[in-house]
Design a protein around this motif. Sequence first.
Motif, PDB file in Angstrom:
ATOM      1  N   SER A   1       0.805  -1.223   0.000  1.00 55.84           N
ATOM      2  CA  SER A   1       0.000   0.000   0.000  1.00 55.84           C
ATOM      3  C   SER A   1       0.839   1.274   0.000  1.00 55.84           C
ATOM      4  O   SER A   1       0.424   2.280  -0.582  1.00 55.84           O
ATOM      5  CB  SER A   1      -0.918   0.029   1.226  1.00 55.84           C
ATOM      6  OG  SER A   1      -1.805  -1.045   1.217  1.00 55.84           O
ATOM      7  N   PHE A   2       1.997   1.239   0.672  1.00 54.68           N
ATOM      8  CA  PHE A   2       2.707   2.495   0.890  1.00 54.68           C
ATOM      9  C   PHE A   2       4.182   2.497   0.508  1.00 54.68           C
ATOM     10  O   PHE A   2       4.790   3.564   0.451  1.00 54.68           O
ATOM     11  CB  PHE A   2       2.593   2.890   2.374  1.00 54.68           C
ATOM     12  CG  PHE A   2       1.175   3.023   2.819  1.00 54.68           C
ATOM     13  CD1 PHE A   2       0.379   4.072   2.382  1.00 54.68           C
ATOM     14  CD2 PHE A   2       0.614   2.068   3.641  1.00 54.68           C
ATOM     15  CE1 PHE A   2      -0.939   4.184   2.773  1.00 54.68           C
ATOM     16  CE2 PHE A   2      -0.713   2.171   4.049  1.00 54.68           C
ATOM     17  CZ  PHE A   2      -1.489   3.227   3.605  1.00 54.68           C
ATOM     18  N   LEU A   3       4.776   1.328   0.278  1.00 57.50           N
ATOM     19  CA  LEU A   3       6.229   1.329   0.109  1.00 57.50           C
ATOM     20  C   LEU A   3       6.705   0.730  -1.220  1.00 57.50           C
ATOM     21  O   LEU A   3       7.867   0.377  -1.355  1.00 57.50           O
ATOM     22  CB  LEU A   3       6.885   0.608   1.292  1.00 57.50           C
ATOM     23  CG  LEU A   3       6.658   1.287   2.654  1.00 57.50           C
ATOM     24  CD1 LEU A   3       7.251   0.451   3.783  1.00 57.50           C
ATOM     25  CD2 LEU A   3       7.231   2.698   2.672  1.00 57.50           C
ATOM     26  N   GLY A   4       5.813   0.620  -2.185  1.00 53.24           N
ATOM     27  CA  GLY A   4       6.241   0.279  -3.534  1.00 53.24           C
ATOM     28  C   GLY A   4       6.309  -1.187  -3.890  1.00 53.24           C
ATOM     29  O   GLY A   4       6.734  -1.530  -4.996  1.00 53.24           O
TER      30      GLY A   4
ATOM     31  N   ASP B   1      -0.052  -3.193  16.496  1.00 52.20           N
ATOM     32  CA  ASP B   1       0.588  -1.929  16.103  1.00 52.20           C
ATOM     33  C   ASP B   1       0.748  -1.835  14.586  1.00 52.20           C
ATOM     34  O   ASP B   1       0.549  -0.768  13.997  1.00 52.20           O
ATOM     35  CB  ASP B   1       1.952  -1.791  16.779  1.00 52.20           C
ATOM     36  CG  ASP B   1       1.829  -1.565  18.282  1.00 52.20           C
ATOM     37  OD1 ASP B   1       0.714  -1.317  18.783  1.00 52.20           O
ATOM     38  OD2 ASP B   1       2.873  -1.673  18.963  1.00 52.20           O
ATOM     39  N   LEU B   2       1.112  -2.942  13.950  1.00 51.06           N
ATOM     40  CA  LEU B   2       1.265  -2.934  12.487  1.00 51.06           C
ATOM     41  C   LEU B   2      -0.088  -2.712  11.798  1.00 51.06           C
ATOM     42  O   LEU B   2      -0.194  -1.936  10.842  1.00 51.06           O
ATOM     43  CB  LEU B   2       1.876  -4.251  12.017  1.00 51.06           C
ATOM     44  CG  LEU B   2       3.357  -4.440  12.346  1.00 51.06           C
ATOM     45  CD1 LEU B   2       3.744  -5.912  12.212  1.00 51.06           C
ATOM     46  CD2 LEU B   2       4.222  -3.569  11.435  1.00 51.06           C
ATOM     47  N   ILE B   3      -1.108  -3.405  12.281  1.00 52.40           N
ATOM     48  CA  ILE B   3      -2.449  -3.245  11.696  1.00 52.40           C
ATOM     49  C   ILE B   3      -2.932  -1.805  11.896  1.00 52.40           C
ATOM     50  O   ILE B   3      -3.469  -1.188  10.969  1.00 52.40           O
ATOM     51  CB  ILE B   3      -3.428  -4.258  12.329  1.00 52.40           C
ATOM     52  CG1 ILE B   3      -3.052  -5.678  11.901  1.00 52.40           C
ATOM     53  CG2 ILE B   3      -4.871  -3.929  11.951  1.00 52.40           C
ATOM     54  CD1 ILE B   3      -3.748  -6.773  12.708  1.00 52.40           C
ATOM     55  N   ALA B   4      -2.727  -1.279  13.090  1.00 55.01           N
ATOM     56  CA  ALA B   4      -3.160   0.094  13.375  1.00 55.01           C
ATOM     57  C   ALA B   4      -2.410   1.098  12.505  1.00 55.01           C
ATOM     58  O   ALA B   4      -3.008   2.063  12.009  1.00 55.01           O
ATOM     59  CB  ALA B   4      -2.949   0.408  14.850  1.00 55.01           C
ATOM     60  N   ALA B   5      -1.123   0.882  12.310  1.00 56.08           N
ATOM     61  CA  ALA B   5      -0.331   1.792  11.476  1.00 56.08           C
ATOM     62  C   ALA B   5      -0.832   1.771  10.040  1.00 56.08           C
ATOM     63  O   ALA B   5      -0.987   2.824   9.407  1.00 56.08           O
ATOM     64  CB  ALA B   5       1.144   1.408  11.523  1.00 56.08           C
TER      65      ALA B   5
ATOM     66  N   ALA C   1      -2.624   5.026   8.276  1.00 57.43           N
ATOM     67  CA  ALA C   1      -2.050   5.565   7.039  1.00 57.43           C
ATOM     68  C   ALA C   1      -3.064   5.498   5.901  1.00 57.43           C
ATOM     69  O   ALA C   1      -3.159   6.414   5.083  1.00 57.43           O
ATOM     70  CB  ALA C   1      -0.786   4.798   6.674  1.00 57.43           C
ATOM     71  N   ARG C   2      -3.845   4.435   5.866  1.00 53.57           N
ATOM     72  CA  ARG C   2      -4.873   4.309   4.823  1.00 53.57           C
ATOM     73  C   ARG C   2      -5.927   5.390   4.982  1.00 53.57           C
ATOM     74  O   ARG C   2      -6.315   6.033   4.013  1.00 53.57           O
ATOM     75  CB  ARG C   2      -5.527   2.926   4.889  1.00 53.57           C
ATOM     76  CG  ARG C   2      -6.484   2.636   3.734  1.00 53.57           C
ATOM     77  CD  ARG C   2      -7.305   1.394   3.980  1.00 53.57           C
ATOM     78  NE  ARG C   2      -8.194   1.514   5.125  1.00 53.57           N
ATOM     79  CZ  ARG C   2      -9.353   2.176   5.139  1.00 53.57           C
ATOM     80  NH1 ARG C   2      -9.758   2.826   4.065  1.00 53.57           N
ATOM     81  NH2 ARG C   2     -10.092   2.228   6.227  1.00 53.57           N
ATOM     82  N   ILE C   3      -6.367   5.636   6.204  1.00 55.81           N
ATOM     83  CA  ILE C   3      -7.399   6.642   6.450  1.00 55.81           C
ATOM     84  C   ILE C   3      -6.887   8.025   6.080  1.00 55.81           C
ATOM     85  O   ILE C   3      -7.594   8.812   5.448  1.00 55.81           O
ATOM     86  CB  ILE C   3      -7.863   6.595   7.920  1.00 55.81           C
ATOM     87  CG1 ILE C   3      -8.665   5.313   8.155  1.00 55.81           C
ATOM     88  CG2 ILE C   3      -8.684   7.825   8.279  1.00 55.81           C
ATOM     89  CD1 ILE C   3      -8.949   5.011   9.611  1.00 55.81           C
ATOM     90  N   LEU C   4      -5.645   8.316   6.441  1.00 55.87           N
ATOM     91  CA  LEU C   4      -5.085   9.631   6.136  1.00 55.87           C
ATOM     92  C   LEU C   4      -4.763   9.771   4.653  1.00 55.87           C
ATOM     93  O   LEU C   4      -4.644  10.877   4.145  1.00 55.87           O
ATOM     94  CB  LEU C   4      -3.839   9.888   6.981  1.00 55.87           C
ATOM     95  CG  LEU C   4      -4.108   9.994   8.484  1.00 55.87           C
ATOM     96  CD1 LEU C   4      -2.803  10.107   9.251  1.00 55.87           C
ATOM     97  CD2 LEU C   4      -5.017  11.182   8.783  1.00 55.87           C
TER      98      LEU C   4
ATOM     99  N   THR D   1      -2.124   9.296   2.915  1.00 58.07           N
ATOM    100  CA  THR D   1      -0.795   9.706   2.470  1.00 58.07           C
ATOM    101  C   THR D   1       0.303   8.786   2.966  1.00 58.07           C
ATOM    102  O   THR D   1       1.467   9.014   2.683  1.00 58.07           O
ATOM    103  CB  THR D   1      -0.471  11.120   2.991  1.00 58.07           C
ATOM    104  OG1 THR D   1      -0.497  11.074   4.422  1.00 58.07           O
ATOM    105  CG2 THR D   1      -1.480  12.138   2.488  1.00 58.07           C
ATOM    106  N   GLY D   2      -0.075   7.787   3.734  1.00 59.81           N
ATOM    107  CA  GLY D   2       0.950   6.961   4.330  1.00 59.81           C
ATOM    108  C   GLY D   2       1.591   7.653   5.510  1.00 59.81           C
ATOM    109  O   GLY D   2       2.619   7.253   5.995  1.00 59.81           O
ATOM    110  N   THR D   3       0.944   8.692   5.985  1.00 62.11           N
ATOM    111  CA  THR D   3       1.496   9.471   7.090  1.00 62.11           C
ATOM    112  C   THR D   3       0.895   9.006   8.402  1.00 62.11           C
ATOM    113  O   THR D   3      -0.308   8.876   8.518  1.00 62.11           O
ATOM    114  CB  THR D   3       1.181  10.969   6.894  1.00 62.11           C
ATOM    115  OG1 THR D   3       1.746  11.369   5.667  1.00 62.11           O
ATOM    116  CG2 THR D   3       1.751  11.791   8.016  1.00 62.11           C
ATOM    117  N   LEU D   4       1.753   8.758   9.359  1.00 66.36           N
ATOM    118  CA  LEU D   4       1.291   8.435  10.698  1.00 66.36           C
ATOM    119  C   LEU D   4       1.432   9.691  11.538  1.00 66.36           C
ATOM    120  O   LEU D   4       2.474  10.319  11.538  1.00 66.36           O
ATOM    121  CB  LEU D   4       2.121   7.309  11.304  1.00 66.36           C
ATOM    122  CG  LEU D   4       2.127   6.023  10.508  1.00 66.36           C
ATOM    123  CD1 LEU D   4       3.089   5.037  11.128  1.00 66.36           C
ATOM    124  CD2 LEU D   4       0.740   5.437  10.460  1.00 66.36           C
ATOM    125  N   VAL D   5       0.385  10.051  12.231  1.00 69.95           N
ATOM    126  CA  VAL D   5       0.430  11.258  13.071  1.00 69.95           C
ATOM    127  C   VAL D   5       0.451  10.847  14.518  1.00 69.95           C
ATOM    128  O   VAL D   5      -0.177   9.926  14.916  1.00 69.95           O
ATOM    129  CB  VAL D   5      -0.792  12.150  12.802  1.00 69.95           C
ATOM    130  CG1 VAL D   5      -0.733  13.379  13.681  1.00 69.95           C
ATOM    131  CG2 VAL D   5      -0.841  12.527  11.348  1.00 69.95           C
TER     132      VAL D   5
END
Length: 168
Positions: free
Chosen positions: A54-57, A151-155, A159-162, A164-168
């Motif tokens: 999803s986020f890292l290619g 933690d991995l599932i939550a991350a 990132a999916r909800i945001l 952009t792949g950004t964790l806040v």
Amino acid sequence: MTAAPSTSPPPDFARASVHHYRSAVLATGARWQISADHLAGLAAECAIKAILISFLGSELKPNGMPHHPEMKFAHPQRRQRNWDGQHGHLPALWEQLTAVAHRRNDTAAGLLFSQLLWENPFADWDVGDRYCDGTTLTKEHVDRHLKAAHDLIAAHEQARILGTGTLV
């Protein structure tokens, strides 16, 4: 000889991670430590593959196997002639996630997923432990693996909800 393309629908690693995690929690409640630990590892493995895709290619091959086009020989111990960057299983999959995320440190996703990876909580996890007698599997092992999977599932979900792949 090449593998024939799969006729199955493509894997949905994000949903599979949640399913395995919930099953692991149920197994923990039933005090089925071997099953809980096994399922926690599968949940984490699926979550890592979801993050990579999803986020890292990373990409799915036609046979449904995930791989990263930049992962060839990324780890010195993996310098095998026929290794093609395919994402395998824990605990080595954690190293692959780490390598890819660190290569992407110039992106928000790479930098922020890297923050999850200080230590491999699955370094002692082995899929073969599903055959063990459970005498060496402690509650602390299972709890650590469940927390890491969560933690991995939550991350991934955050990132999916945001978007952009950004964790806040």
